[in-house]
Motif scaffolding. Structure first.
Motif, PDB file in Angstrom:
ATOM      1  N   ASP A  84     -22.352  -3.504  -4.199  1.00 15.32           N
ATOM      2  CA  ASP A  84     -21.250  -2.675  -4.683  1.00 15.32           C
ATOM      3  C   ASP A  84     -20.710  -1.793  -3.557  1.00 15.32           C
ATOM      4  O   ASP A  84     -21.446  -1.363  -2.683  1.00 15.32           O
ATOM      5  CB  ASP A  84     -21.714  -1.782  -5.832  1.00 15.32           C
TER       6      ASP A  84
ATOM      7  N   SER B  15     -20.384 -14.158  -3.827  1.00 14.41           N
ATOM      8  CA  SER B  15     -20.336 -13.139  -4.873  1.00 14.41           C
ATOM      9  C   SER B  15     -21.523 -13.270  -5.821  1.00 14.41           C
ATOM     10  O   SER B  15     -22.256 -14.261  -5.794  1.00 14.41           O
ATOM     11  CB  SER B  15     -19.029 -13.267  -5.668  1.00 14.41           C
ATOM     12  N   MET B  16     -21.671 -12.283  -6.659  1.00 10.19           N
ATOM     13  CA  MET B  16     -22.742 -12.303  -7.657  1.00 10.19           C
ATOM     14  C   MET B  16     -22.512 -13.423  -8.677  1.00 10.19           C
ATOM     15  O   MET B  16     -23.454 -13.881  -9.307  1.00 10.19           O
ATOM     16  CB  MET B  16     -22.819 -10.964  -8.400  1.00 10.19           C
ATOM     17  N   GLU B  17     -21.273 -13.840  -8.825  1.00  7.98           N
ATOM     18  CA  GLU B  17     -20.950 -14.883  -9.790  1.00  7.98           C
ATOM     19  C   GLU B  17     -21.148 -16.295  -9.236  1.00  7.98           C
ATOM     20  O   GLU B  17     -21.214 -17.259  -9.986  1.00  7.98           O
ATOM     21  CB  GLU B  17     -19.491 -14.743 -10.267  1.00  7.98           C
ATOM     22  N   ASP B  18     -21.237 -16.429  -7.926  1.00 11.04           N
ATOM     23  CA  ASP B  18     -21.432 -17.739  -7.304  1.00 11.04           C
ATOM     24  C   ASP B  18     -22.845 -18.249  -7.565  1.00 11.04           C
ATOM     25  O   ASP B  18     -23.792 -17.470  -7.685  1.00 11.04           O
ATOM     26  CB  ASP B  18     -21.203 -17.661  -5.790  1.00 11.04           C
ATOM     27  N   GLU B  19     -22.961 -19.552  -7.656  1.00  6.70           N
ATOM     28  CA  GLU B  19     -24.282 -20.172  -7.784  1.00  6.70           C
ATOM     29  C   GLU B  19     -25.099 -19.846  -6.532  1.00  6.70           C
ATOM     30  O   GLU B  19     -24.587 -19.990  -5.418  1.00  6.70           O
ATOM     31  CB  GLU B  19     -24.160 -21.691  -7.907  1.00  6.70           C
TER      32      GLU B  19
ATOM     33  N   SER C 186     -26.385 -10.855  -3.804  1.00  9.11           N
ATOM     34  CA  SER C 186     -27.027 -11.686  -4.821  1.00  9.11           C
ATOM     35  C   SER C 186     -28.495 -11.989  -4.488  1.00  9.11           C
ATOM     36  O   SER C 186     -28.802 -12.584  -3.454  1.00  9.11           O
ATOM     37  CB  SER C 186     -26.261 -13.005  -4.945  1.00  9.11           C
TER      38      SER C 186
END
Length: 149
Positions: A11, A65-69, A102
């Protein structure tokens, strides 16, 4: 000590990461290597009057990103700031690597880019936890362990 830091993990990156790197240089005399978009790091540091003395920058154009696998650090995001930092560590160009990115990508990257110590089958997370009696370490290796007395 030479510490490699993922400038785009977590963040409020890269500003808070750059502030922390500057503090580490000022307070401990560490050499810090920031990985991430060099132009953005320099712009943010200049806008916030943060000295980059004692800080090296290794350009890494991508961010995971945190959303990436997590496994995408090995292919789709192989040029991200975290992967570049891990490659530098694996190449002996630093003594430690720090990221607030991540956790899954870190474990995947550490396992396949840095490699495990011979005889170690999996990474373990080991955060320091405060308590009323001091600090203790909580270790989670993800192993199936029978904890019955």
């Amino acid at each position: 000590m030479r510490v490699i830091v993922d400038a785009f993990g977590g963040d409020n990156a890269p500003l808070e990461i750059i502030k922390g790197a500057a503090l580490a240089v000022a307070e401990y005399g560490y050499t810090v290597v920031l990985t991430g978009g060099e132009a953005e790091i320099r712009r943010v540091a200049a806008e916030n009057a943060i000295s980059l003395d004692g800080i090296e920058i290794v350009d890494a154009p991508d961010v995971i990103s945190m959303e990436d696998e997590p496994r995408s650090i090995l292919k789709d995001h192989k040029n991200c700031s975290m992967a570049e930092g891990l490659r530098l560590l694996a190449g002996g160009q630093g003594d430690a690597f720090v990221t607030a990115g991540s956790t899954g990508a870190l474990i995947m990257g550490a396992t396949f880019l840095v490699k495990r110590i011979k005889g170690v089958s999996r990474a373990a997370l080991a955060p320091l936890m405060p308590s009323d009696k001091g600090v203790f370490m909580l270790v989670d290796s993800g192993a199936n362990v029978d904890c019955r007395p």
